[in-house]
Write a protein that holds these residues in place. Structure first.
Motif, PDB file in Angstrom:
ATOM      1  N   LEU A 155     -41.892  71.970  -3.724  1.00 23.90           N
ATOM      2  CA  LEU A 155     -41.001  72.736  -4.592  1.00 23.90           C
ATOM      3  C   LEU A 155     -41.016  72.184  -6.016  1.00 23.90           C
ATOM      4  CD1 LEU A 155     -37.913  73.176  -2.219  1.00 23.90           C
ATOM      5  CD2 LEU A 155     -39.353  75.030  -3.126  1.00 23.90           C
ATOM      6  N   LEU A 156     -41.010  70.860  -6.116  1.00 22.62           N
ATOM      7  CA  LEU A 156     -40.960  70.213  -7.428  1.00 22.62           C
ATOM      8  C   LEU A 156     -42.197  70.539  -8.249  1.00 22.62           C
ATOM      9  CD1 LEU A 156     -39.140  68.285  -9.050  1.00 22.62           C
ATOM     10  CD2 LEU A 156     -40.340  66.378  -7.973  1.00 22.62           C
ATOM     11  N   GLU A 157     -43.339  70.608  -7.603  1.00 27.66           N
ATOM     12  CA  GLU A 157     -44.607  70.835  -8.315  1.00 27.66           C
ATOM     13  C   GLU A 157     -44.986  72.313  -8.372  1.00 27.66           C
ATOM     14  OE1 GLU A 157     -47.415  68.376  -6.301  1.00 27.66           O
ATOM     15  OE2 GLU A 157     -46.623  66.508  -7.166  1.00 27.66           O
ATOM     16  N   SER A 158     -44.129  73.170  -7.864  1.00 27.39           N
ATOM     17  CA  SER A 158     -44.433  74.603  -7.822  1.00 27.39           C
ATOM     18  C   SER A 158     -44.131  75.256  -9.165  1.00 27.39           C
ATOM     19  CB  SER A 158     -43.585  75.279  -6.744  1.00 27.39           C
ATOM     20  OG  SER A 158     -42.229  75.414  -7.184  1.00 27.39           O
ATOM     21  N   PRO A 159     -44.609  76.506  -9.361  1.00 23.44           N
ATOM     22  CA  PRO A 159     -44.290  77.246 -10.588  1.00 23.44           C
ATOM     23  C   PRO A 159     -42.940  77.952 -10.538  1.00 23.44           C
ATOM     24  CG  PRO A 159     -45.830  78.510  -9.268  1.00 23.44           C
ATOM     25  CD  PRO A 159     -45.634  77.207  -8.555  1.00 23.44           C
ATOM     26  N   LEU A 160     -42.148  77.708  -9.495  1.00 22.18           N
ATOM     27  CA  LEU A 160     -40.847  78.369  -9.415  1.00 22.18           C
ATOM     28  C   LEU A 160     -39.964  77.944 -10.580  1.00 22.18           C
ATOM     29  CD1 LEU A 160     -39.873  78.112  -5.620  1.00 22.18           C
ATOM     30  CD2 LEU A 160     -41.123  79.919  -6.788  1.00 22.18           C
ATOM     31  N   SER A 161     -39.187  78.889 -11.090  1.00 24.79           N
ATOM     32  CA  SER A 161     -38.271  78.580 -12.190  1.00 24.79           C
ATOM     33  C   SER A 161     -37.097  77.758 -11.683  1.00 24.79           C
ATOM     34  CB  SER A 161     -37.750  79.871 -12.812  1.00 24.79           C
ATOM     35  OG  SER A 161     -36.873  80.536 -11.911  1.00 24.79           O
TER      36      SER A 161
END
Length: 401
Positions: free
Chosen positions: A242-248
Protein backbone atom coordinates in the motif's frame (compact mmCIF):
# COMPACT_ATOMS: atom_id res chain seq x y z
CA UNK A 1 -2.68 -26.97 41.69
CA UNK A 2 -5.75 -28.47 43.32
CA UNK A 3 -7.05 -24.95 44.01
CA UNK A 4 -7.04 -24.02 40.31
CA UNK A 5 -10.37 -22.77 38.97
CA UNK A 6 -11.98 -22.61 42.40
CA UNK A 7 -11.17 -26.22 43.20
CA UNK A 8 -11.77 -27.68 39.75
CA UNK A 9 -8.09 -28.67 39.72
CA UNK A 10 -8.75 -31.04 42.62
CA UNK A 11 -11.54 -32.72 40.66
CA UNK A 12 -9.32 -33.14 37.61
CA UNK A 13 -6.51 -34.51 39.75
CA UNK A 14 -8.87 -37.01 41.33
CA UNK A 15 -9.95 -38.26 37.90
CA UNK A 16 -6.36 -38.83 36.85
CA UNK A 17 -5.44 -40.55 40.11
CA UNK A 18 -8.37 -42.95 39.76
CA UNK A 19 -7.40 -43.74 36.16
CA UNK A 20 -3.93 -44.81 37.29
CA UNK A 21 -4.98 -46.61 40.47
CA UNK A 22 -7.74 -48.58 38.75
CA UNK A 23 -5.36 -49.74 36.03
CA UNK A 24 -3.18 -52.86 36.00
CA UNK A 25 -0.06 -50.78 35.39
CA UNK A 26 2.98 -51.89 37.34
CA UNK A 27 4.83 -49.76 39.87
CA UNK A 28 7.76 -49.55 37.48
CA UNK A 29 5.69 -48.21 34.59
CA UNK A 30 3.95 -45.48 36.62
CA UNK A 31 7.17 -44.48 38.38
CA UNK A 32 9.07 -44.30 35.08
CA UNK A 33 6.46 -41.97 33.55
CA UNK A 34 6.31 -39.85 36.72
CA UNK A 35 10.07 -39.41 37.00
CA UNK A 36 10.34 -38.54 33.30
CA UNK A 37 7.54 -35.98 33.48
CA UNK A 38 9.05 -34.32 36.58
CA UNK A 39 12.69 -34.68 35.53
CA UNK A 40 13.24 -36.69 38.73
CA UNK A 41 12.60 -33.64 40.93
CA UNK A 42 10.45 -35.69 43.32
CA UNK A 43 10.58 -39.45 43.81
CA UNK A 44 8.21 -40.96 46.41
CA UNK A 45 10.79 -43.73 46.94
CA UNK A 46 13.11 -41.17 48.54
CA UNK A 47 10.44 -40.79 51.25
CA UNK A 48 9.86 -44.48 51.78
CA UNK A 49 6.73 -44.69 49.64
CA UNK A 50 5.81 -46.72 46.59
CA UNK A 51 4.38 -44.72 43.70
CA UNK A 52 0.97 -46.40 44.10
CA UNK A 53 1.06 -45.77 47.84
CA UNK A 54 1.68 -42.09 47.24
CA UNK A 55 -1.10 -41.91 44.64
CA UNK A 56 -3.52 -43.57 47.09
CA UNK A 57 -2.66 -40.94 49.71
CA UNK A 58 -3.38 -38.19 47.18
CA UNK A 59 -6.62 -39.92 46.18
CA UNK A 60 -7.92 -39.71 49.74
CA UNK A 61 -7.42 -35.93 49.58
CA UNK A 62 -8.72 -35.50 46.03
CA UNK A 63 -11.32 -38.16 45.27
CA UNK A 64 -12.55 -38.52 41.72
CA UNK A 65 -15.74 -36.76 40.75
CA UNK A 66 -18.62 -39.21 41.28
CA UNK A 67 -19.92 -40.96 38.21
CA UNK A 68 -17.59 -39.73 35.52
CA UNK A 69 -14.22 -40.15 33.93
CA UNK A 70 -14.54 -37.15 31.63
CA UNK A 71 -12.61 -33.98 32.30
CA UNK A 72 -14.48 -30.73 32.79
CA UNK A 73 -12.94 -29.14 29.73
CA UNK A 74 -13.71 -32.18 27.59
CA UNK A 75 -17.11 -33.64 28.39
CA UNK A 76 -17.44 -36.96 26.60
CA UNK A 77 -20.67 -35.86 24.97
CA UNK A 78 -18.85 -33.05 23.15
CA UNK A 79 -15.57 -34.81 22.31
CA UNK A 80 -15.06 -35.39 18.60
CA UNK A 81 -12.71 -38.37 19.02
CA UNK A 82 -13.42 -41.73 20.65
CA UNK A 83 -11.04 -43.49 23.04
CA UNK A 84 -9.78 -46.09 20.57
CA UNK A 85 -8.98 -43.53 17.90
CA UNK A 86 -7.37 -41.25 20.48
CA UNK A 87 -5.15 -44.02 21.85
CA UNK A 88 -3.95 -45.05 18.41
CA UNK A 89 -3.24 -41.43 17.45
CA UNK A 90 -1.27 -40.78 20.65
CA UNK A 91 0.72 -43.98 20.32
CA UNK A 92 1.68 -43.08 16.75
CA UNK A 93 3.00 -39.74 18.00
CA UNK A 94 4.90 -41.43 20.85
CA UNK A 95 6.56 -43.70 18.28
CA UNK A 96 7.35 -40.69 16.09
CA UNK A 97 9.17 -38.93 18.94
CA UNK A 98 10.67 -41.95 20.69
CA UNK A 99 14.17 -41.63 19.21
CA UNK A 100 14.37 -37.86 19.77
CA UNK A 101 13.04 -38.30 23.31
CA UNK A 102 15.57 -40.94 24.35
CA UNK A 103 18.42 -38.85 22.91
CA UNK A 104 17.22 -35.71 24.69
CA UNK A 105 16.90 -37.56 28.00
CA UNK A 106 20.30 -39.19 27.63
CA UNK A 107 21.89 -35.81 26.95
CA UNK A 108 20.13 -34.17 29.91
CA UNK A 109 22.27 -35.83 32.56
CA UNK A 110 19.23 -37.00 34.56
CA UNK A 111 20.05 -40.21 36.44
CA UNK A 112 16.60 -41.81 36.23
CA UNK A 113 14.62 -43.25 34.65
CA UNK A 114 16.39 -45.09 31.83
CA UNK A 115 15.53 -43.09 28.68
CA UNK A 116 14.73 -46.11 26.53
CA UNK A 117 12.01 -47.21 28.98
CA UNK A 118 10.07 -43.94 28.90
CA UNK A 119 8.28 -44.24 25.51
CA UNK A 120 7.20 -47.77 26.43
CA UNK A 121 5.89 -46.62 29.84
CA UNK A 122 3.90 -43.78 28.27
CA UNK A 123 2.46 -46.13 25.67
CA UNK A 124 1.39 -48.53 28.42
CA UNK A 125 -0.42 -45.70 30.23
CA UNK A 126 -2.24 -44.81 27.01
CA UNK A 127 -3.32 -48.41 26.41
CA UNK A 128 -3.99 -49.59 29.96
CA UNK A 129 -5.12 -46.46 31.84
CA UNK A 130 -6.42 -43.49 29.86
CA UNK A 131 -5.45 -42.23 26.40
CA UNK A 132 -6.06 -38.61 27.23
CA UNK A 133 -4.00 -38.73 30.44
CA UNK A 134 -1.23 -40.53 28.57
CA UNK A 135 -1.30 -37.78 25.95
CA UNK A 136 -0.86 -35.06 28.57
CA UNK A 137 1.94 -36.95 30.32
CA UNK A 138 3.72 -37.44 27.00
CA UNK A 139 3.40 -33.72 26.21
CA UNK A 140 4.83 -32.91 29.63
CA UNK A 141 7.83 -35.17 28.98
CA UNK A 142 8.42 -33.55 25.58
CA UNK A 143 8.36 -30.10 27.17
CA UNK A 144 10.47 -31.10 30.19
CA UNK A 145 13.33 -32.31 27.99
CA UNK A 146 12.83 -29.78 25.19
CA UNK A 147 12.39 -32.54 22.63
CA UNK A 148 12.27 -31.03 19.11
CA UNK A 149 8.92 -31.47 17.37
CA UNK A 150 8.69 -31.13 13.60
CA UNK A 151 6.06 -28.80 12.16
CA UNK A 152 4.03 -31.61 10.57
CA UNK A 153 3.85 -33.43 13.90
CA UNK A 154 2.96 -30.20 15.68
CA UNK A 155 0.07 -29.72 13.24
CA UNK A 156 -1.21 -33.19 14.08
CA UNK A 157 -0.98 -32.43 17.79
CA UNK A 158 -3.02 -29.29 17.32
CA UNK A 159 -5.68 -31.31 15.49
CA UNK A 160 -5.89 -33.52 18.59
CA UNK A 161 -5.98 -30.35 20.72
CA UNK A 162 -9.05 -29.18 18.80
CA UNK A 163 -10.79 -32.54 18.84
CA UNK A 164 -10.21 -32.91 22.58
CA UNK A 165 -11.51 -29.36 23.12
CA UNK A 166 -8.53 -28.43 25.23
CA UNK A 167 -8.40 -24.98 26.82
CA UNK A 168 -5.95 -22.33 25.63
CA UNK A 169 -2.31 -23.28 25.23
CA UNK A 170 -2.34 -26.77 26.80
CA UNK A 171 -0.58 -28.36 23.81
CA UNK A 172 1.59 -25.62 22.33
CA UNK A 173 2.76 -23.72 25.42
CA UNK A 174 6.40 -24.68 26.05
CA UNK A 175 6.61 -27.15 23.16
CA UNK A 176 9.93 -27.04 21.28
CA UNK A 177 8.63 -26.78 17.71
CA UNK A 178 11.05 -26.83 14.78
CA UNK A 179 9.45 -23.94 12.98
CA UNK A 180 10.11 -23.51 9.26
CA UNK A 181 11.34 -20.18 7.97
CA UNK A 182 8.69 -17.46 7.67
CA UNK A 183 7.00 -17.69 4.30
CA UNK A 184 4.25 -15.20 3.49
CA UNK A 185 2.99 -17.41 0.66
CA UNK A 186 2.15 -20.15 3.16
CA UNK A 187 -1.33 -19.70 4.62
CA UNK A 188 -1.22 -21.34 8.05
CA UNK A 189 -3.56 -18.96 9.91
CA UNK A 190 -7.15 -20.11 10.41
CA UNK A 191 -8.58 -16.58 10.17
CA UNK A 192 -7.84 -13.17 8.68
CA UNK A 193 -4.29 -11.84 8.46
CA UNK A 194 -2.24 -8.87 7.31
CA UNK A 195 -3.59 -5.35 6.87
CA UNK A 196 -7.21 -6.49 6.70
CA UNK A 197 -6.83 -8.30 10.03
CA UNK A 198 -5.20 -5.22 11.59
CA UNK A 199 -8.26 -3.10 10.80
CA UNK A 200 -10.39 -5.44 12.93
CA UNK A 201 -8.23 -4.60 15.97
CA UNK A 202 -9.48 -1.02 15.77
CA UNK A 203 -13.15 -1.92 15.66
CA UNK A 204 -14.84 -1.51 19.02
CA UNK A 205 -13.13 -0.99 22.37
CA UNK A 206 -9.37 -0.78 21.78
CA UNK A 207 -8.72 2.51 23.57
CA UNK A 208 -7.10 0.95 26.63
CA UNK A 209 -3.95 1.16 24.53
CA UNK A 210 -2.45 3.68 22.18
CA UNK A 211 -2.81 3.14 18.44
CA UNK A 212 0.84 2.07 18.17
CA UNK A 213 0.46 -0.37 21.06
CA UNK A 214 -2.57 -1.87 19.35
CA UNK A 215 -0.58 -2.36 16.14
CA UNK A 216 2.18 -3.96 18.23
CA UNK A 217 -0.32 -6.43 19.70
CA UNK A 218 -1.66 -7.30 16.26
CA UNK A 219 1.84 -7.77 14.84
CA UNK A 220 2.65 -10.22 17.65
CA UNK A 221 -0.62 -12.13 17.31
CA UNK A 222 0.73 -15.17 15.47
CA UNK A 223 -1.75 -17.97 14.92
CA UNK A 224 -0.81 -21.13 16.81
CA UNK A 225 -0.07 -22.76 13.42
CA UNK A 226 2.29 -20.00 12.29
CA UNK A 227 6.04 -19.62 12.59
CA UNK A 228 6.64 -16.85 15.17
CA UNK A 229 6.88 -13.55 13.34
CA UNK A 230 4.48 -14.56 10.56
CA UNK A 231 1.77 -12.10 11.60
CA UNK A 232 4.25 -9.23 11.45
CA UNK A 233 5.66 -10.39 8.10
CA UNK A 234 2.21 -10.64 6.52
CA UNK A 235 1.17 -7.26 7.89
CA UNK A 236 4.44 -5.74 6.70
CA UNK A 237 3.96 -7.15 3.20
CA UNK A 238 0.45 -5.70 2.84
CA UNK A 239 1.45 -2.36 4.29
CA UNK A 240 4.54 -1.96 2.12
CA UNK A 241 2.46 -2.70 -0.97
CA UNK A 242 0.00 0.00 0.00
CA UNK A 243 2.80 2.39 0.93
CA UNK A 244 4.57 1.95 -2.41
CA UNK A 245 1.38 1.93 -4.48
CA UNK A 246 0.06 4.80 -6.64
CA UNK A 247 -3.05 5.08 -4.46
CA UNK A 248 -3.79 8.61 -3.29
CA UNK A 249 -3.66 9.45 0.43
CA UNK A 250 -7.44 10.03 0.34
CA UNK A 251 -8.03 6.54 -1.07
CA UNK A 252 -5.82 4.92 1.57
CA UNK A 253 -7.62 6.90 4.27
CA UNK A 254 -10.99 5.72 2.94
CA UNK A 255 -9.76 2.12 2.96
CA UNK A 256 -8.58 2.36 6.55
CA UNK A 257 -11.68 4.11 7.86
CA UNK A 258 -14.07 1.75 6.06
CA UNK A 259 -12.37 -1.51 7.04
CA UNK A 260 -11.82 -0.40 10.65
CA UNK A 261 -15.41 0.89 11.00
CA UNK A 262 -13.88 4.28 11.75
CA UNK A 263 -12.46 2.82 14.94
CA UNK A 264 -9.36 4.99 14.61
CA UNK A 265 -10.17 8.15 12.67
CA UNK A 266 -6.78 9.11 11.29
CA UNK A 267 -8.40 11.89 9.28
CA UNK A 268 -9.92 13.51 12.37
CA UNK A 269 -6.63 13.08 14.25
CA UNK A 270 -4.72 14.87 11.50
CA UNK A 271 -2.61 11.80 10.66
CA UNK A 272 -1.46 11.48 7.06
CA UNK A 273 -2.38 8.09 5.59
CA UNK A 274 1.14 7.24 4.47
CA UNK A 275 2.59 8.34 7.80
CA UNK A 276 0.20 5.89 9.46
CA UNK A 277 1.37 3.13 7.10
CA UNK A 278 5.00 3.96 7.94
CA UNK A 279 4.20 3.61 11.65
CA UNK A 280 2.74 0.18 10.98
CA UNK A 281 5.78 -0.94 8.99
CA UNK A 282 8.18 0.16 11.73
CA UNK A 283 6.22 -1.77 14.37
CA UNK A 284 6.32 -4.88 12.16
CA UNK A 285 10.06 -4.58 11.60
CA UNK A 286 10.58 -4.13 15.33
CA UNK A 287 8.68 -7.36 15.99
CA UNK A 288 10.64 -9.24 13.33
CA UNK A 289 13.97 -8.03 14.71
CA UNK A 290 12.90 -9.49 18.04
CA UNK A 291 11.62 -12.95 17.03
CA UNK A 292 13.04 -13.56 13.53
CA UNK A 293 16.21 -11.46 13.15
CA UNK A 294 17.34 -13.42 10.08
CA UNK A 295 14.10 -12.73 8.20
CA UNK A 296 14.60 -10.89 4.91
CA UNK A 297 11.46 -9.58 3.28
CA UNK A 298 10.84 -10.94 -0.21
CA UNK A 299 7.73 -9.78 -2.03
CA UNK A 300 6.02 -12.80 -3.62
CA UNK A 301 4.41 -12.41 -7.04
CA UNK A 302 0.93 -10.95 -7.09
CA UNK A 303 -1.97 -13.33 -7.63
CA UNK A 304 -3.00 -11.47 -10.79
CA UNK A 305 -5.24 -14.30 -11.96
CA UNK A 306 -7.65 -13.37 -9.16
CA UNK A 307 -8.08 -9.76 -10.30
CA UNK A 308 -11.12 -10.56 -12.46
CA UNK A 309 -12.97 -12.78 -9.96
CA UNK A 310 -12.46 -10.31 -7.09
CA UNK A 311 -13.53 -7.33 -9.20
CA UNK A 312 -16.66 -9.25 -10.20
CA UNK A 313 -17.59 -9.75 -6.54
CA UNK A 314 -17.05 -6.05 -5.79
CA UNK A 315 -19.16 -5.05 -8.82
CA UNK A 316 -21.92 -7.47 -7.82
CA UNK A 317 -22.16 -6.14 -4.27
CA UNK A 318 -21.74 -2.40 -5.02
CA UNK A 319 -25.44 -1.81 -5.91
CA UNK A 320 -26.36 -3.24 -2.50
CA UNK A 321 -24.19 -0.62 -0.79
CA UNK A 322 -25.97 2.44 -2.21
CA UNK A 323 -28.01 3.02 0.95
CA UNK A 324 -25.32 1.92 3.38
CA UNK A 325 -22.48 3.76 5.03
CA UNK A 326 -19.68 3.18 7.51
CA UNK A 327 -20.15 5.29 10.64
CA UNK A 328 -23.57 6.63 9.57
CA UNK A 329 -24.35 10.07 10.91
CA UNK A 330 -20.76 10.92 11.91
CA UNK A 331 -18.32 11.67 9.09
CA UNK A 332 -19.72 8.66 7.31
CA UNK A 333 -18.05 6.79 4.47
CA UNK A 334 -20.65 5.87 1.81
CA UNK A 335 -20.67 2.20 0.90
CA UNK A 336 -20.02 2.81 -2.81
CA UNK A 337 -17.00 5.01 -1.96
CA UNK A 338 -15.54 2.23 0.16
CA UNK A 339 -16.14 -0.29 -2.63
CA UNK A 340 -14.45 2.03 -5.13
CA UNK A 341 -11.37 2.30 -2.89
CA UNK A 342 -11.21 -1.49 -2.62
CA UNK A 343 -11.55 -1.81 -6.37
CA UNK A 344 -8.45 0.35 -6.69
CA UNK A 345 -6.60 -1.96 -4.32
CA UNK A 346 -7.52 -4.93 -6.53
CA UNK A 347 -6.36 -3.29 -9.77
CA UNK A 348 -3.41 -1.22 -8.53
CA UNK A 349 -2.05 -2.99 -5.44
CA UNK A 350 -2.99 -6.64 -4.82
CA UNK A 351 -6.22 -8.56 -5.61
CA UNK A 352 -5.70 -10.80 -2.57
CA UNK A 353 -5.57 -7.80 -0.22
CA UNK A 354 -8.51 -6.24 -2.03
CA UNK A 355 -10.59 -9.36 -1.49
CA UNK A 356 -9.75 -9.51 2.22
CA UNK A 357 -10.71 -5.85 2.59
CA UNK A 358 -14.00 -6.55 0.81
CA UNK A 359 -14.76 -9.31 3.33
CA UNK A 360 -13.99 -6.85 6.14
CA UNK A 361 -16.33 -4.24 4.64
CA UNK A 362 -19.17 -6.76 4.42
CA UNK A 363 -18.72 -7.49 8.13
CA UNK A 364 -18.52 -3.82 9.08
CA UNK A 365 -21.74 -3.06 7.17
CA UNK A 366 -23.40 -6.32 8.29
CA UNK A 367 -24.67 -6.68 4.75
CA UNK A 368 -27.22 -9.52 4.37
CA UNK A 369 -25.90 -12.16 1.96
CA UNK A 370 -27.55 -14.86 -0.09
CA UNK A 371 -26.48 -18.48 0.14
CA UNK A 372 -25.11 -18.15 -3.40
CA UNK A 373 -22.95 -15.15 -2.50
CA UNK A 374 -21.61 -16.84 0.60
CA UNK A 375 -20.81 -20.01 -1.37
CA UNK A 376 -18.87 -17.96 -3.94
CA UNK A 377 -16.95 -16.16 -1.21
CA UNK A 378 -15.99 -19.47 0.38
CA UNK A 379 -14.87 -20.91 -2.95
CA UNK A 380 -12.73 -17.88 -3.71
CA UNK A 381 -11.26 -17.98 -0.21
CA UNK A 382 -10.37 -21.66 -0.62
CA UNK A 383 -8.70 -20.92 -3.96
CA UNK A 384 -6.62 -18.21 -2.26
CA UNK A 385 -5.65 -20.63 0.51
CA UNK A 386 -7.48 -18.88 3.36
CA UNK A 387 -7.91 -20.63 6.70
CA UNK A 388 -11.08 -22.46 7.64
CA UNK A 389 -12.55 -19.62 9.72
CA UNK A 390 -11.59 -16.70 7.50
CA UNK A 391 -14.66 -16.55 5.27
CA UNK A 392 -16.93 -18.48 7.63
CA UNK A 393 -17.17 -15.37 9.81
CA UNK A 394 -19.63 -14.10 7.18
CA UNK A 395 -22.00 -17.01 7.71
CA UNK A 396 -24.01 -15.02 10.27
CA UNK A 397 -24.86 -12.56 7.48
CA UNK A 398 -26.54 -15.17 5.30
CA UNK A 399 -30.25 -14.55 5.00
CA UNK A 400 -32.41 -17.41 6.16
CA UNK A 401 -35.04 -18.14 3.50
Amino acid sequence: MADDCEGEGAVELGVDLLSLLDSTLSEEVIRTAWLAATRHRFDPADWGMTIRGWLRQLATLYPAHPGGKAHSYRPESSSTIDEEELCESVIREIHTSARELTHAMADSGADAPLPEHVPEALERIVRESDGELGFRLWLRVLKTYRVPVAKDQYDRLMVLDTRLRYPGPLVYDGLNVRWPQIDTTRRDATGDFGFSELTSWFTGHWHDHTATETVRQAAANDDTAQTPGSAAALLLQDTVRLLESPLSPDTITTLWLAASDRGFSIDRAGIDARSWLETITEVCRERLREVAPSYAQVMPPLRADFTGPVLQEIHDVTPLLVDRAVSPGWHEIPGPAAAEAMEQVVTRVDPDLGYRLLLRLLQVLALPLTEQQYARYRTLGEQLGYGEFHVSELELLVRQV
